[in-house]
Design a protein around this motif. Structure first.
Motif: not given
Length: 105
Positions: A62-86
């Motif tokens: 849950d923590h990794a999910e929330s931080r990955l979402t925040a990092l994606a919102d900041a443009g620091l990571v991106e989803r590669v697919s709809g299956e939550a691959v970052f």
């Protein structure tokens, strides 16, 4: 014995002001320790599923999910697919590189 948060007496006022400016820069992302772990892991492996990212960094899913979402919102990571691959972005690599000197260990 000086207070734990006391600054050394030989520290110049100019370096303190420069550090304050850097800390207050709204365009510069402020990374948490978890963010550093996630970005470092993704920089090493390229891309991975969110669950594997969490497990391999020692973070709760849950923590990794929330931080990955925040990092994606900041443009620091991106989803590669709809299956939550970052994967990490160039901006994420730059933020990680810029943040490295501030790491305590």
């Amino acid at each position: 014995m000086p207070a734990p948060d006391a600054q050394p007496a030989d520290r110049s006022a100019e370096s303190s002001e420069a550090a304050d400016e850097k800390a207050l820069d709204p365009d510069r992302p402020s990374l948490t320790r978890s963010d550093e772990r996630l970005l470092s892991y993704l920089a090493d492996v390229g891309a991975d599923y969110q669950a594997f990212v969490a497990g391999n960094t020692g973070l709760y899913d849950d923590h990794a999910e929330s931080r990955l979402t925040a990092l994606a919102d900041a443009g620091l990571v991106e989803r590669v697919s709809g299956e939550a691959v970052f994967r990490i972005t160039d901006a994420g690599r730059a933020a990680l590189r810029d943040d490295c000197p501030r790491w305590s260990d």
